[in-house]
Design a protein around this motif. Sequence first.
Motif, PDB file in Angstrom:
ATOM      1  N   HIS A 138      12.139   2.510   2.322  1.00  0.00           N
ATOM      2  CA  HIS A 138      10.935   3.120   2.846  1.00  0.00           C
ATOM      3  C   HIS A 138       9.883   3.482   1.803  1.00  0.00           C
ATOM      4  O   HIS A 138       8.687   3.747   1.917  1.00  0.00           O
ATOM      5  CB  HIS A 138      11.065   4.146   3.802  1.00  0.00           C
ATOM      6  N   LEU A 139      10.267   4.020   0.467  1.00  0.00           N
ATOM      7  CA  LEU A 139       9.483   5.034  -0.445  1.00  0.00           C
ATOM      8  C   LEU A 139       8.770   3.662  -1.133  1.00  0.00           C
ATOM      9  O   LEU A 139       9.274   2.785  -1.613  1.00  0.00           O
ATOM     10  CB  LEU A 139      10.373   5.564  -1.496  1.00  0.00           C
ATOM     11  N   ASP A 140       7.441   3.988  -1.285  1.00  0.00           N
ATOM     12  CA  ASP A 140       6.361   3.290  -2.216  1.00  0.00           C
ATOM     13  C   ASP A 140       6.900   3.242  -3.639  1.00  0.00           C
ATOM     14  O   ASP A 140       7.762   3.936  -3.946  1.00  0.00           O
ATOM     15  CB  ASP A 140       4.952   3.211  -1.821  1.00  0.00           C
ATOM     16  N   GLN A 141       6.289   2.241  -4.445  1.00  0.00           N
ATOM     17  CA  GLN A 141       6.402   2.341  -5.758  1.00  0.00           C
ATOM     18  C   GLN A 141       6.591   3.561  -6.422  1.00  0.00           C
ATOM     19  O   GLN A 141       7.035   3.823  -7.570  1.00  0.00           O
ATOM     20  CB  GLN A 141       5.987   1.192  -6.445  1.00  0.00           C
TER      21      GLN A 141
ATOM     22  N   GLY B 248       0.867  -1.125  -0.106  1.00  0.00           N
ATOM     23  CA  GLY B 248      -0.100   0.079  -0.077  1.00  0.00           C
ATOM     24  C   GLY B 248       0.851   1.175   0.138  1.00  0.00           C
ATOM     25  O   GLY B 248       2.182   1.160   0.228  1.00  0.00           O
ATOM     26  N   PRO B 249       0.238   2.412  -0.265  1.00  0.00           N
ATOM     27  CA  PRO B 249       1.135   3.532  -0.230  1.00  0.00           C
ATOM     28  C   PRO B 249       1.370   3.943   1.046  1.00  0.00           C
ATOM     29  O   PRO B 249       1.130   3.557   2.134  1.00  0.00           O
ATOM     30  CB  PRO B 249      -0.009   4.724  -0.844  1.00  0.00           C
ATOM     31  N   ASN B 250       2.498   4.955   1.146  1.00  0.00           N
ATOM     32  CA  ASN B 250       3.199   5.466   2.410  1.00  0.00           C
ATOM     33  C   ASN B 250       2.204   5.911   3.048  1.00  0.00           C
ATOM     34  O   ASN B 250       1.266   6.627   2.604  1.00  0.00           O
ATOM     35  CB  ASN B 250       4.368   6.465   2.125  1.00  0.00           C
ATOM     36  N   GLY B 251       2.078   5.603   4.435  1.00  0.00           N
ATOM     37  CA  GLY B 251       1.039   6.421   5.296  1.00  0.00           C
ATOM     38  C   GLY B 251      -0.068   5.567   5.417  1.00  0.00           C
ATOM     39  O   GLY B 251      -1.338   5.986   5.997  1.00  0.00           O
ATOM     40  N   ALA B 252      -0.280   4.547   4.763  1.00  0.00           N
ATOM     41  CA  ALA B 252      -1.667   3.900   4.542  1.00  0.00           C
ATOM     42  C   ALA B 252      -1.756   3.097   6.191  1.00  0.00           C
ATOM     43  O   ALA B 252      -3.090   2.713   6.159  1.00  0.00           O
ATOM     44  CB  ALA B 252      -1.687   2.862   3.314  1.00  0.00           C
TER      45      ALA B 252
ATOM     46  N   LEU C 228       4.207 -12.647   7.117  1.00  0.00           N
ATOM     47  CA  LEU C 228       3.375 -11.539   6.766  1.00  0.00           C
ATOM     48  C   LEU C 228       4.457 -10.395   6.669  1.00  0.00           C
ATOM     49  O   LEU C 228       5.127 -10.024   7.779  1.00  0.00           O
ATOM     50  CB  LEU C 228       1.989 -11.235   7.380  1.00  0.00           C
ATOM     51  N   LEU C 229       4.894  -9.926   5.435  1.00  0.00           N
ATOM     52  CA  LEU C 229       5.899  -8.940   5.525  1.00  0.00           C
ATOM     53  C   LEU C 229       5.328  -7.536   4.524  1.00  0.00           C
ATOM     54  O   LEU C 229       4.518  -7.537   3.730  1.00  0.00           O
ATOM     55  CB  LEU C 229       7.080  -9.503   4.856  1.00  0.00           C
ATOM     56  N   ILE C 230       6.116  -6.581   5.026  1.00  0.00           N
ATOM     57  CA  ILE C 230       5.980  -5.251   4.139  1.00  0.00           C
ATOM     58  C   ILE C 230       7.106  -5.279   3.370  1.00  0.00           C
ATOM     59  O   ILE C 230       8.320  -5.432   3.903  1.00  0.00           O
ATOM     60  CB  ILE C 230       5.680  -4.118   5.182  1.00  0.00           C
ATOM     61  N   SER C 231       6.863  -4.853   2.177  1.00  0.00           N
ATOM     62  CA  SER C 231       8.459  -4.672   1.324  1.00  0.00           C
ATOM     63  C   SER C 231       7.812  -3.825   0.179  1.00  0.00           C
ATOM     64  O   SER C 231       6.735  -3.901  -0.383  1.00  0.00           O
ATOM     65  CB  SER C 231       8.895  -5.835   0.984  1.00  0.00           C
ATOM     66  N   HIS C 232       8.758  -2.857  -0.357  1.00  0.00           N
ATOM     67  CA  HIS C 232       8.545  -2.087  -1.408  1.00  0.00           C
ATOM     68  C   HIS C 232       9.270  -2.549  -2.363  1.00  0.00           C
ATOM     69  O   HIS C 232       9.277  -1.852  -3.654  1.00  0.00           O
ATOM     70  CB  HIS C 232       8.783  -0.510  -1.192  1.00  0.00           C
ATOM     71  N   ASP C 233       9.896  -3.738  -2.275  1.00  0.00           N
ATOM     72  CA  ASP C 233      10.889  -4.339  -3.293  1.00  0.00           C
ATOM     73  C   ASP C 233       9.843  -5.346  -4.137  1.00  0.00           C
ATOM     74  O   ASP C 233       9.627  -6.484  -3.596  1.00  0.00           O
ATOM     75  CB  ASP C 233      11.963  -4.891  -2.631  1.00  0.00           C
TER      76      ASP C 233
END
Length: 520
Positions: free
Chosen positions: A471-474, A36-40, A212-217
């Motif tokens: 940390h930046l989204d796509q 999801g976008p940054n700040g979601a 469950l993981l968060i990644s922007h890669d």
Amino acid sequence: MSILHVENVTHSFGDKTVFRDLSFRLLHHERVGLVGPNGAGKSTLIRILSGETLPDSGAVHWLSGVEVGHLQQHIDLEPGQTLRDYLRGSFAELYALEAEMNFVTQKMAESLHDLDHLLNRFSVIQETLDLHDFYSLEAKIEEVAHGLGLHQLGFETHVDQLSGGQRTKLLLARLLLQKPQVLLLDEPSNYLDTEHIEWLTGYLRNYPHAFLLISHDTRFLNEVVNIIYHLEHQRLTRYVGNYEQFVLLAEQRRTQLMQAYSQQQREIKKLETYIAKNKVRTATARQAKSRERRLEKIDRLDRPAGQPKPLFKFKVSVDPTSVILETKHLTVGYEKENALLPPLSLTLKRGAKVALVGYNGIGKTTSLKTLLGLLPSLEGHVRYGERVQPAYFAQEVEFKDGHSALEEVWRSFPHLTQKEVRQALARCGLKTEHIGQPLSTLSGGEQTKVRLCKLMLSDSNWLVLDEPTNHLDQQAKKALKEALTAYPGTVLLVTHEPEFYEGWVTEVWDVQAWRGRASF
């Protein structure tokens, strides 16, 4: 059977609702990417799942007895403890049993008293250690440490000497060694170079439990997950498949929602027009009243909202001379007898765009700081061209407590009006509610956007960027890449993402190749 059941979870910060009525289940062996976008609210959701943060309402139910491992960033590491000791802590109970077995052995050697009891205890301990494969633990520790690049620091290095990135890798290594039934990972590939991301990819691909993981890669996500949870506009949507499949399905869903919204709007407009024309005419008043009741019963759809698109644009305040900097036999490090790199003689020309690459811990950040004069060189010197104005994006930075994004930027550029500062932050993709929030409450991606905003407003002609994509989204990564491509000035960039710099940099400086040129 589900190991996690989330029911109607809502969470707010102040008057801002982060997400509302989230409900989902996590099944055994599911590999979930939370995007999801940054700040979601992705990191907030993981903290709620781990129990670190309580939701405003709703419930989080874990299956009884399930062991959950969370990659936490704020754990106090014991001063004086070595890397090896800290990683052994993943198996503290087993090492304690080994110590007890050695004590029992000593007692048996010293006396025949109570020998039967001691032999029985020795046997129980030995069986437990064998059951848990104790005698291969050292090999497992070294495998994980090597896979994440920690072996390069040395196992006897004290944990309180580690940088923020090295500390994160150490915490991740210990968590992977513990092998909990559920892993909760927030951007685990940050601070890892390509080789170590590949190792982590293979490790998670073969992980025997759920995570469950968060990644922007996106490349990393495509390899390791089979479910995507998309958190956007306070809602969570589940997609089956990897990230590429999610992108296709999400676009289809967005198109369908827009079509449904548009169709409903046309129907509403048609009813409103009929009612307005016919409710005052006696002959058609009954039909108009009927349509009015029909209009009232419509469950109105919200217009599908988009995310604010960041637009980064860096300016050149003044043209420098043709050479930005030259170094002569520059030696980088903290101690003469233990230099990080051999003496460097480099030339950076105006307009060059250079990616500085190499594995973590090899000296990239130290080299940047030395080139900028933020750290003294051990030997040699740096000569800058005339009118060179660098602007530095550090890998790690601490903000003043309580400062909002608006205050942080305005403090650095007091000549601007409040409106101008707000407009600059909005161009970087920050919403109105984020601009007035304390920086400590913003996501990592939102904090990065604030720092990039300051960089945009700076008078400079040479951008020095140390891992700006962390940390930046796509969407933000794409915008930053476009801005740096279009930038008419000089760029020196450190990043662990080749896909970010490939195609627009003019040179690649490989720190590992520098080290290989000479023994020192």
